[in-house]
Design a protein around this motif. Structure first.
Motif, PDB file in Angstrom:
ATOM      1  N   VAL A  38      49.573  -1.620 -44.293  1.00 29.63           N
ATOM      2  CA  VAL A  38      48.178  -1.552 -43.837  1.00 29.63           C
ATOM      3  C   VAL A  38      47.515  -0.268 -44.331  1.00 29.63           C
ATOM      4  CG1 VAL A  38      46.687  -1.332 -41.806  1.00 29.63           C
ATOM      5  CG2 VAL A  38      48.499  -3.042 -41.841  1.00 29.63           C
ATOM      6  N   LEU A  39      48.227   0.849 -44.238  1.00 28.90           N
ATOM      7  CA  LEU A  39      47.653   2.114 -44.698  1.00 28.90           C
ATOM      8  C   LEU A  39      47.380   2.087 -46.202  1.00 28.90           C
ATOM      9  CD1 LEU A  39      49.688   4.773 -42.664  1.00 28.90           C
ATOM     10  CD2 LEU A  39      47.342   3.991 -42.282  1.00 28.90           C
ATOM     11  N   LEU A  40      48.265   1.419 -46.940  1.00 35.76           N
ATOM     12  CA  LEU A  40      48.069   1.322 -48.389  1.00 35.76           C
ATOM     13  C   LEU A  40      46.991   0.310 -48.754  1.00 35.76           C
ATOM     14  CD1 LEU A  40      51.670   1.394 -49.906  1.00 35.76           C
ATOM     15  CD2 LEU A  40      49.838   2.986 -50.418  1.00 35.76           C
ATOM     16  N   GLY A  41      47.131  -0.900 -48.216  1.00 31.75           N
ATOM     17  CA  GLY A  41      46.271  -1.999 -48.647  1.00 31.75           C
ATOM     18  C   GLY A  41      44.907  -2.041 -48.004  1.00 31.75           C
ATOM     19  N   VAL A  42      44.802  -1.631 -46.740  1.00 24.61           N
ATOM     20  CA  VAL A  42      43.533  -1.735 -46.012  1.00 24.61           C
ATOM     21  C   VAL A  42      42.781  -0.402 -46.027  1.00 24.61           C
ATOM     22  CG1 VAL A  42      42.441  -2.254 -43.807  1.00 24.61           C
ATOM     23  CG2 VAL A  42      44.455  -3.566 -44.543  1.00 24.61           C
ATOM     24  N   PHE A  43      43.494   0.663 -45.655  1.00 20.81           N
ATOM     25  CA  PHE A  43      42.839   1.972 -45.567  1.00 20.81           C
ATOM     26  C   PHE A  43      42.914   2.763 -46.875  1.00 20.81           C
ATOM     27  CE2 PHE A  43      43.853   0.888 -41.181  1.00 20.81           C
ATOM     28  CZ  PHE A  43      42.645   1.157 -40.550  1.00 20.81           C
ATOM     29  N   ALA A  47      49.898   6.797 -51.431  1.00 14.17           N
ATOM     30  CA  ALA A  47      51.230   6.250 -51.169  1.00 14.17           C
ATOM     31  C   ALA A  47      52.122   7.216 -50.409  1.00 14.17           C
ATOM     32  CB  ALA A  47      51.891   5.852 -52.491  1.00 14.17           C
ATOM     33  N   GLN A  48      52.050   8.513 -50.738  1.00 16.29           N
ATOM     34  CA  GLN A  48      52.952   9.465 -50.076  1.00 16.29           C
ATOM     35  C   GLN A  48      52.671   9.575 -48.584  1.00 16.29           C
ATOM     36  OE1 GLN A  48      50.833  10.268 -52.511  1.00 16.29           O
ATOM     37  NE2 GLN A  48      49.647  12.124 -52.050  1.00 16.29           N
ATOM     38  N   TRP A  49      51.385   9.541 -48.202  1.00 18.35           N
ATOM     39  CA  TRP A  49      51.048   9.643 -46.778  1.00 18.35           C
ATOM     40  C   TRP A  49      51.369   8.345 -46.046  1.00 18.35           C
ATOM     41  CZ3 TRP A  49      51.215  14.397 -46.580  1.00 18.35           C
ATOM     42  CH2 TRP A  49      50.555  15.235 -47.476  1.00 18.35           C
ATOM     43  N   ALA A  50      51.170   7.216 -46.698  1.00 18.67           N
ATOM     44  CA  ALA A  50      51.534   5.937 -46.083  1.00 18.67           C
ATOM     45  C   ALA A  50      53.034   5.866 -45.851  1.00 18.67           C
ATOM     46  CB  ALA A  50      51.081   4.781 -46.971  1.00 18.67           C
ATOM     47  N   ALA A  51      53.815   6.304 -46.850  1.00  9.84           N
ATOM     48  CA  ALA A  51      55.267   6.261 -46.711  1.00  9.84           C
ATOM     49  C   ALA A  51      55.751   7.206 -45.613  1.00  9.84           C
ATOM     50  CB  ALA A  51      55.921   6.623 -48.047  1.00  9.84           C
ATOM     51  N   LEU A  52      55.190   8.406 -45.553  1.00  8.54           N
ATOM     52  CA  LEU A  52      55.589   9.357 -44.502  1.00  8.54           C
ATOM     53  C   LEU A  52      55.192   8.837 -43.118  1.00  8.54           C
ATOM     54  CD1 LEU A  52      54.638  12.712 -46.261  1.00  8.54           C
ATOM     55  CD2 LEU A  52      56.949  11.949 -45.640  1.00  8.54           C
ATOM     56  N   SER A  53      54.034   8.198 -43.021  1.00  3.43           N
ATOM     57  CA  SER A  53      53.615   7.620 -41.739  1.00  3.43           C
ATOM     58  C   SER A  53      54.562   6.506 -41.313  1.00  3.43           C
ATOM     59  CB  SER A  53      52.180   7.074 -41.846  1.00  3.43           C
ATOM     60  OG  SER A  53      51.271   8.093 -42.194  1.00  3.43           O
ATOM     61  N   GLY A  54      54.949   5.654 -42.266  1.00  2.00           N
ATOM     62  CA  GLY A  54      55.908   4.598 -41.966  1.00  2.00           C
ATOM     63  C   GLY A  54      57.233   5.158 -41.518  1.00  2.00           C
ATOM     64  N   LEU A  55      57.656   6.273 -42.113  1.00  2.00           N
ATOM     65  CA  LEU A  55      58.912   6.910 -41.705  1.00  2.00           C
ATOM     66  C   LEU A  55      58.840   7.387 -40.256  1.00  2.00           C
ATOM     67  CD1 LEU A  55      61.672   8.204 -42.155  1.00  2.00           C
ATOM     68  CD2 LEU A  55      60.507  10.148 -43.236  1.00  2.00           C
ATOM     69  N   VAL A  56      57.725   7.987 -39.881  1.00  2.00           N
ATOM     70  CA  VAL A  56      57.569   8.447 -38.494  1.00  2.00           C
ATOM     71  C   VAL A  56      57.661   7.260 -37.531  1.00  2.00           C
ATOM     72  CG1 VAL A  56      55.952   9.457 -36.837  1.00  2.00           C
ATOM     73  CG2 VAL A  56      56.224  10.484 -39.107  1.00  2.00           C
ATOM     74  N   VAL A  57      56.993   6.159 -37.854  1.00  2.00           N
ATOM     75  CA  VAL A  57      57.038   4.970 -36.994  1.00  2.00           C
ATOM     76  C   VAL A  57      58.461   4.419 -36.920  1.00  2.00           C
ATOM     77  CG1 VAL A  57      56.196   2.612 -36.690  1.00  2.00           C
ATOM     78  CG2 VAL A  57      54.634   4.404 -37.448  1.00  2.00           C
ATOM     79  N   ALA A  58      59.171   4.400 -38.039  1.00  2.00           N
ATOM     80  CA  ALA A  58      60.556   3.911 -38.050  1.00  2.00           C
ATOM     81  C   ALA A  58      61.444   4.755 -37.141  1.00  2.00           C
ATOM     82  CB  ALA A  58      61.096   3.916 -39.481  1.00  2.00           C
ATOM     83  N   LEU A  59      61.235   6.075 -37.153  1.00  2.00           N
ATOM     84  CA  LEU A  59      62.021   6.960 -36.280  1.00  2.00           C
ATOM     85  C   LEU A  59      61.703   6.689 -34.803  1.00  2.00           C
ATOM     86  CD1 LEU A  59      61.703  10.279 -38.324  1.00  2.00           C
ATOM     87  CD2 LEU A  59      63.828   9.021 -37.879  1.00  2.00           C
TER      88      LEU A  59
END
Length: 577
Positions: A38-43, A47-59
């Motif tokens: 969603v962060l990549l495709g919609v907002f 890529a680096q911030w989307a990936a880091l955000s996904g990592l935080v959610v995964a944790l």
């Protein structure tokens, strides 16, 4: 002195940890992936911030939803990030370093002019540059470099900007699974715990079938049905030779050498065919130098260098240039040999490393350990593969690229100080890609260690026989969003294996399908679309470019999905090793 060893209590994975429900657990597990997409495709977040955000959610999901201890969750993330650095980014950085040395010394310009002198027919130029040379660049570097470089080269030969970008994107499909010295397949084997030769063998029985059609598609894009009628011989030869080279090398020789062998063999076959049929319209050679309308500079792929426009029709005929532009310099035979030399050196170094006796010795030099403090058990109570790290540090593709790069630097007379400056600039240029890949691998390892991936996979396994058709779609979607077949394999590789085991299908088939499907999503990724637009000077026209390639991506995906669905049945099951 008394030493105290702290025994970390094991964490046992539970795919039904959320409310005791597999459905609830799977839905919660989707949150990290949904965050990235969603962060990549919609907002349109980088890529680096989307990936880091996904990592935080995964944790957060691992700790709060699956009761994984905080310390072990962070260790799993660190393990994934370290694997992203070594060996994955170690390969990419050193491959691009060698390329950047050829740019800095001017040898890449000589190589570009050499390609232009082989034929003046636009259709054959598209095959040689976008398909064959693009595949070689994908083999050596990947991560957008082939699209940027080949698009610039096509413009320099007189192609329309938009068409050059389309050709570069469509051509960058079949070689992607084995790109960057096999990084996507190596990553897939690592995250799924399947043998590398087994995974590579199956991928090598899927993507070569795409290669059969890509050169014909390029000819059609350049010159429509007339192109197919007149220039089908080099297209068929390139596709068949590339497919055979990719199949044979991935199955019987070396994962790292797969695309190198296939691309060089295809290029030599087309050039050889042109020499056998010198009077064929597609084999026409120009007799006068082409005006210089674009070039490559020290900025590397995707930079400002080489943005000059060019006019002329995209049909067959001699490439034209801008009026009043300076004529291309004449390169001596020695200059041409030096331009090709880096690629010869790379092939030689990797070939020597595959010699049976030497290969065993190199592979014996291994860095292997269990991550301290990470103690994960599978739902069956067995130690999880997410705890172990292993790297054959001397025979890994990144180290071999360093050896090849040193030899290239000596042969091209690049001093040590200059070579180090180029290496440092390469790392700097890739700084955000490094963050992105490390974050994506960290996210994947957290999801795998905490059983988030297992929960999703078990739920998807309910699709049964339809999984064969749907599995490449997952890889296609993930690559389209992340821009990387490597990232797609890291995200969904383990999920594919879990789903395959639950549905009673060969796990290596669906794992390979993830990577094979991913190669068709790369042309749609925002990252690659942006690289292509910047390279040809069409900033802001990503939407136009997307519309030009979307239909071809979907059409090839349907064909590939049907193939893999049949490979999961006795109809084409004989194709599997």
């Amino acid at each position: 002195m008394v030493s105290v060893v702290l025994q970390v209590p094991p964490y046992q994975q539970d795919p039904q940890a959320v409310a005791g429900s597999l459905v609830a657990s799977a839905l919660v597990s989707v949150l990290p992936l949904a965050t990235v997409f969603v962060l990549l495709g919609v907002f349109r977040l980088k890529a680096q911030w989307a990936a880091l955000s996904g990592l935080v959610v995964a944790l957060v999901v691992a700790v709060a939803g699956f009761a994984m201890p905080v310390g072990q969750s962070l260790l799993a993330a660190a393990h994934g990030a370290f694997f992203g650095l070594f060996p994955i980014l170690w390969i990419v950085v050193n491959a691009l370093w060698v390329y950047n040395m050829t740019v800095a010394t001017g040898h890449f310009d000589v190589l570009r002019r050499s390609f232009g002198s082989l034929t003046s027919d636009r259709r054959t130029q598209a095959i040689l540059i976008a398909f064959c040379f693009g595949a070689l660049l994908e083999a050596l570097a990947g991560f957008g470099a082939p699209v940027a470089i080949t698009a610039v080269m096509l413009i320099a030969l007189g192609f329309d900007k938009l068409k050059a970008a389309v050709l570069a994107l469509v051509a960058n499909t079949a070689p992607v699974a084995f790109g960057a010295m096999g990084v996507p397949v190596i990553t897939l084997a690592q995250v799924t715990a399947l043998p590398l030769d087994q995974v590579a063998s199956v991928v090598g029985r899927q993507t070569p079938l795409l290669a059969l059609f890509v050169p014909l598609l390029l000819v059609f894009l350049v010159d429509g049905t007339r192109g197919i009628r007149e220039a089908w011989p080099p297209a068929v030869v390139a596709g068949v030779v590339f497919a055979l080279g990719q199949f044979a090398t991935s199955n019987f020789v070396s994962v790292e050498l797969t695309d190198i062998v296939a691309s060089l063999a295809a290029a030599l076959a087309v050039v050889g065919l042109a020499r056998l049929q010198p009077h064929a319209v597609w084999a026409a050679r120009r007799t006068t130098p082409v005006a210089a309308v674009a070039g490559t500079g020290d900025g590397g792929p995707g930079g400002d260098a080489g943005r000059g426009g060019a006019g002329g029709s995209d049909g067959p005929g001699t490439s034209g240039g801008a009026d009043g532009a300076e004529r291309e310099p004449q390169d001596s035979p020695r200059d041409v040999r030096l331009a090709y030399l880096p690629y010869v050196v790379i092939v030689a170094v990797f070939a020597v490393a595959q010699i049976p006796g030497l290969k065993g010795a190199l592979d014996s030099l291994k860095l292997a350990f269990t991550v301290p403090g990470l103690n994960v058990l599978t739902p069956q109570g067995r130690p999880s593969s997410t705890m172990s790290y292993s790297l054959t540090w001397l025979s890994t593709a990144g180290t071999l690229m360093v050896i090849a790069g040193v030899i290239v630097a000596v042969l091209l007379r690049v001093g040590a100080a200059r070579a180090l400056r180029v290496w440092g600039r390469t790392v700097y240029d890739l700084r955000w890609a490094i963050v992105t890949v490390a974050a994506v691998l960290a996210l994947a390892y957290v999801m795998n260690a905490s059983a988030q991936t297992t929960a999703i996979g078990l739920l998807i396994a309910g699709a049964g026989a339809a999984l064969g058709f749907l599995s490449p779609v997952l890889g296609w979607f993930a690559t389209a969003v992340t821009g990387s077949d490597t990232s797609a394999n890291a995200l969904f590789g383990s999920l594919q294996v879990t789903a395959a085991n639950g549905a009673g299908l060969p796990p290596e088939l669906l794992a390979a399908a993830n990577s094979s499907g991913g190669v068709l999503g790369k042309m749609l990724s925002p990252q690659n679309l942006t690289i292509a637009c910047v390279a040809v000077g069409l900033e802001g026209q990503e939407g136009t470019l997307l519309r030009r390639v979307l239909g071809w991506s979907l059409a090839m995906l349907v064909v590939l999905s049907a193939l893999i669905a049949l490979q999961a049945t006795p109809v084409l099951g004989w194709m599997l090793p």
